[in-house]
Scaffold this motif. Structure first.
Motif, PDB file in Angstrom:
ATOM      1  N   ARG A  61      38.844 -67.158 -37.969  1.00 33.73           N
ATOM      2  CA  ARG A  61      38.541 -67.311 -36.543  1.00 33.73           C
ATOM      3  C   ARG A  61      39.817 -67.464 -35.734  1.00 33.73           C
ATOM      4  N   LEU A  62      40.781 -68.244 -36.291  1.00 33.77           N
ATOM      5  CA  LEU A  62      42.038 -68.472 -35.578  1.00 33.77           C
ATOM      6  C   LEU A  62      42.790 -67.159 -35.399  1.00 33.77           C
ATOM      7  N   THR A  63      42.896 -66.371 -36.483  1.00 35.60           N
ATOM      8  CA  THR A  63      43.606 -65.095 -36.409  1.00 35.60           C
ATOM      9  C   THR A  63      42.941 -64.186 -35.386  1.00 35.60           C
ATOM     10  N   LEU A  64      41.621 -64.125 -35.460  1.00 34.88           N
ATOM     11  CA  LEU A  64      40.874 -63.265 -34.540  1.00 34.88           C
ATOM     12  C   LEU A  64      41.124 -63.693 -33.094  1.00 34.88           C
ATOM     13  N   ALA A  65      41.012 -65.006 -32.853  1.00 37.93           N
ATOM     14  CA  ALA A  65      41.176 -65.513 -31.488  1.00 37.93           C
ATOM     15  C   ALA A  65      42.589 -65.237 -30.982  1.00 37.93           C
ATOM     16  N   LEU A  66      43.602 -65.468 -31.837  1.00 37.66           N
ATOM     17  CA  LEU A  66      44.981 -65.272 -31.401  1.00 37.66           C
ATOM     18  C   LEU A  66      45.278 -63.797 -31.150  1.00 37.66           C
ATOM     19  N   LEU A  67      44.759 -62.922 -32.019  1.00 35.24           N
ATOM     20  CA  LEU A  67      44.962 -61.484 -31.818  1.00 35.24           C
ATOM     21  C   LEU A  67      44.319 -61.035 -30.512  1.00 35.24           C
ATOM     22  N   ALA A  68      43.080 -61.495 -30.289  1.00 35.34           N
ATOM     23  CA  ALA A  68      42.380 -61.115 -29.066  1.00 35.34           C
ATOM     24  C   ALA A  68      43.139 -61.615 -27.841  1.00 35.34           C
ATOM     25  N   LEU A  69      43.633 -62.842 -27.942  1.00 30.16           N
ATOM     26  CA  LEU A  69      44.378 -63.429 -26.814  1.00 30.16           C
ATOM     27  C   LEU A  69      45.644 -62.648 -26.536  1.00 30.16           C
ATOM     28  N   ALA A  70      46.387 -62.309 -27.625  1.00 30.89           N
ATOM     29  CA  ALA A  70      47.643 -61.585 -27.455  1.00 30.89           C
ATOM     30  C   ALA A  70      47.384 -60.237 -26.784  1.00 30.89           C
ATOM     31  N   ALA A  71      46.333 -59.547 -27.237  1.00 31.79           N
ATOM     32  CA  ALA A  71      46.011 -58.244 -26.658  1.00 31.79           C
ATOM     33  C   ALA A  71      45.625 -58.387 -25.192  1.00 31.79           C
ATOM     34  N   SER A 122      28.206 -79.944 -25.238  1.00 29.64           N
ATOM     35  CA  SER A 122      29.328 -79.018 -25.348  1.00 29.64           C
ATOM     36  C   SER A 122      29.009 -77.820 -24.443  1.00 29.64           C
ATOM     37  N   VAL A 123      29.748 -76.725 -24.590  1.00 31.80           N
ATOM     38  CA  VAL A 123      29.428 -75.533 -23.811  1.00 31.80           C
ATOM     39  C   VAL A 123      29.127 -74.391 -24.766  1.00 31.80           C
ATOM     40  N   SER A 124      28.470 -73.353 -24.249  1.00 32.99           N
ATOM     41  CA  SER A 124      28.104 -72.226 -25.105  1.00 32.99           C
ATOM     42  C   SER A 124      29.344 -71.442 -25.508  1.00 32.99           C
ATOM     43  N   LYS A 125      29.192 -70.600 -26.529  1.00 32.19           N
ATOM     44  CA  LYS A 125      30.300 -69.787 -27.022  1.00 32.19           C
ATOM     45  C   LYS A 125      30.811 -68.853 -25.926  1.00 32.19           C
ATOM     46  N   ALA A 126      29.869 -68.265 -25.178  1.00 35.44           N
ATOM     47  CA  ALA A 126      30.263 -67.341 -24.098  1.00 35.44           C
ATOM     48  C   ALA A 126      31.116 -68.063 -23.069  1.00 35.44           C
ATOM     49  N   THR A 127      30.752 -69.319 -22.753  1.00 40.88           N
ATOM     50  CA  THR A 127      31.517 -70.101 -21.790  1.00 40.88           C
ATOM     51  C   THR A 127      32.932 -70.344 -22.311  1.00 40.88           C
ATOM     52  N   ALA A 128      33.033 -70.671 -23.613  1.00 37.89           N
ATOM     53  CA  ALA A 128      34.352 -70.921 -24.202  1.00 37.89           C
ATOM     54  C   ALA A 128      35.210 -69.662 -24.165  1.00 37.89           C
ATOM     55  N   ILE A 129      34.593 -68.510 -24.427  1.00 39.06           N
ATOM     56  CA  ILE A 129      35.348 -67.244 -24.386  1.00 39.06           C
ATOM     57  C   ILE A 129      35.821 -66.974 -22.960  1.00 39.06           C
ATOM     58  N   PHE A 130      34.942 -67.264 -21.995  1.00 47.20           N
ATOM     59  CA  PHE A 130      35.333 -67.107 -20.583  1.00 47.20           C
ATOM     60  C   PHE A 130      36.526 -68.011 -20.259  1.00 47.20           C
ATOM     61  N   GLY A 131      36.515 -69.233 -20.799  1.00 45.65           N
ATOM     62  CA  GLY A 131      37.628 -70.162 -20.578  1.00 45.65           C
ATOM     63  C   GLY A 131      38.933 -69.617 -21.119  1.00 45.65           C
ATOM     64  N   LEU A 132      38.862 -68.954 -22.272  1.00 44.92           N
ATOM     65  CA  LEU A 132      40.068 -68.365 -22.859  1.00 44.92           C
ATOM     66  C   LEU A 132      40.569 -67.187 -22.025  1.00 44.92           C
ATOM     67  N   ILE A 133      39.638 -66.305 -21.651  1.00 42.36           N
ATOM     68  CA  ILE A 133      40.031 -65.088 -20.927  1.00 42.36           C
ATOM     69  C   ILE A 133      40.641 -65.443 -19.567  1.00 42.36           C
ATOM     70  N   PHE A 187      46.369 -60.877 -23.069  1.00 42.23           N
ATOM     71  CA  PHE A 187      47.497 -61.267 -22.225  1.00 42.23           C
ATOM     72  C   PHE A 187      48.415 -60.075 -21.996  1.00 42.23           C
ATOM     73  N   GLY A 188      48.671 -59.342 -23.068  1.00 41.38           N
ATOM     74  CA  GLY A 188      49.515 -58.157 -22.938  1.00 41.38           C
ATOM     75  C   GLY A 188      48.944 -57.205 -21.899  1.00 41.38           C
ATOM     76  N   ALA A 189      47.634 -56.931 -22.016  1.00 43.56           N
ATOM     77  CA  ALA A 189      46.993 -55.995 -21.095  1.00 43.56           C
ATOM     78  C   ALA A 189      47.042 -56.522 -19.667  1.00 43.56           C
TER      79      ALA A 189
END
Lengths: 238, 148
Positions: free
Chosen positions: B7-17, A150-161, B19-21
């Motif tokens: 985790r889902l709420t946190l991730a979605l809130l972070a994403l919304a913020a 799999s990938v590390s948590k930091a990598t997954a966060i980078f993928g989201l951002i 994307f908005g920014a």
């Protein structure tokens, strides 16, 4: 999706599906290329150079769609701890980068014929180049961590951002004056005449299927190498 | 609340913020990140002579005039009612035509003439075969202002 959480079950489905995706994709792309080169008329303004569209546009869509898939997989990894999500995201990165690169190269060639320049720093080109660098960054980050399957948590966060860049690419020709023309294909329809447009459907579907095939192949490779490593470790400890 | 939902709420809130920014920042760049100035932009905010800029718009109908020396081209860049006179010495791209988009790099001289050192042709998002363009495309083209 948790039905596929078991790697053995996933592999039993992925193995027979891969060749179908690959060959069907190659067939559709091949026909799309033939049609785009020999069956469609040239454009009234751009002439024959419009035919680069049949490669350029699906490559652009897949480069962007690839990152959206990578982001969804990253979300599934972070939130649901899906065991295959990280593997999928890792597998998407390389073909995503490949198609983004194809988009940039074909776009450059197209631009040299129509606009009279190989490269300009307008919004669309710049944001697409950023996408390619994001893919490189993701691949580097995924390989740098201790996680090999799999990938590390930091990598997954980078993928989201990194997903923030995708709507920026999409809107870049609307928000800013650019050398690139506005969107041709929108929810309201297409401003490309149907007789020029239709092979694009074949190459887009064909490229997408091949993209899927590459992702499945890479996922299988990652899982197989993990299995090999586990066995080797057992051998050395025994 | 289960950990999964947290985790889902946190991730979605972070994403919304995020994307908005991101989208706010990108769209706020509207003027700075634009690739060229249109004649209308220049009417509102004139650029001093000698400053290197890109000028973009449609090449006005019947405005391309080739000078007797064979390499100097005079033309008018239009964006709706606003227009700018421009001059270019050299070989323009094939797509440089009247009623078609253009991006010219250069600077204004002291008489308000835009002297371009590079010309890029812009085309719009409409693609059609030549027969169709002859039938209706070209007329449509003339009423169109800068497509972007």
């Amino acid at each position: 999706m948790h039905a596929f959480a078991n790697p053995t079950r996933f592999l039993s489905i992925a193995r027979p599906v891969t060749p179908w995706l690959l060959w069907l994709g190659a067939l559709l792309s091949g026909y799309g290329f033939y049609a785009g080169l020999f069956l469609t008329p040239p454009d009234y303004l751009q002439g024959e150079s419009v035919r680069i569209m049949y490669v350029h546009v699906p490559a652009a869509w897949l480069g962007m769609g690839g990152w959206m898939g990578l982001a969804v997989a990253s979300l599934a990894q972070l939130v649901w701890r899906h065991p295959l999500a990280g593997v999928a995201a890792r597998a998407i990165a390389a073909p995503g980068a490949l198609f983004t690169a194809i988009c940039l190269v074909t776009g450059s060639i197209w631009g040299s014929r129509t606009w009279g320049t190989w490269w300009q720093w307008d919004g669309r080109m710049t944001s697409m180049l950023v996408l390619l660098f994001l893919y490189f960054g993701y691949i580097a980050l995924a390989n740098a961590s201790d996680e090999k399957v799999s990938v590390s948590k930091a990598t997954a966060i980078f993928g989201l951002i990194g997903a923030v860049n995708v709507p920026i690419i999409n809107r870049s020709v609307v928000w800013w004056n650019s050398l690139h023309q506005g969107p041709s294909i929108t929810l309201k329809g297409s401003t490309i005449a149907p007789e020029i447009l239709w092979p694009l459907a074949f190459t887009t579907l064909g490229f997408s299927l091949m993209f899927g095939a590459i992702v499945l192949m890479r996922m299988r490779t990652v899982l197989a190498s993990a299995k090999v490593e586990a066995r080797l470790r057992r051998l050395t400890t025994a | 609340m289960k950990a999964k939902h947290q985790r889902l709420t946190l991730a979605l809130l972070a994403l919304a913020a995020l994307f908005g920014a991101g989208l706010l920042a990108a769209s706020a760049l509207k003027d700075q990140a634009s690739y060229f100035y249109s004649p209308a932009d220049l009417q509102k905010n004139p650029v001093p002579p000698g400053k290197h800029i890109r000028l973009g718009g449609m090449v006005a109908d019947h405005s391309i005039v080739k000078q007797p020396d064979g390499v100097t081209i005079d033309f008018v860049v239009a964006d709706g009612p606003a227009t700018t006179k421009a001059r270019f010495r050299g070989i323009p791209p094939d797509l440089f035509k009247e009623n078609s988009g253009v991006v010219a790099e250069g600077a204004f001289d002291n008489n308000g003439l835009f002297v371009a050192d590079t010309i890029l042709a812009k085309h719009d998002e409409r693609y059609m075969p030549p027969e169709l363009a002859r039938k209706n495309g070209r007329q449509e083209h003339k009423t169109e202002t800068l497509a972007r």
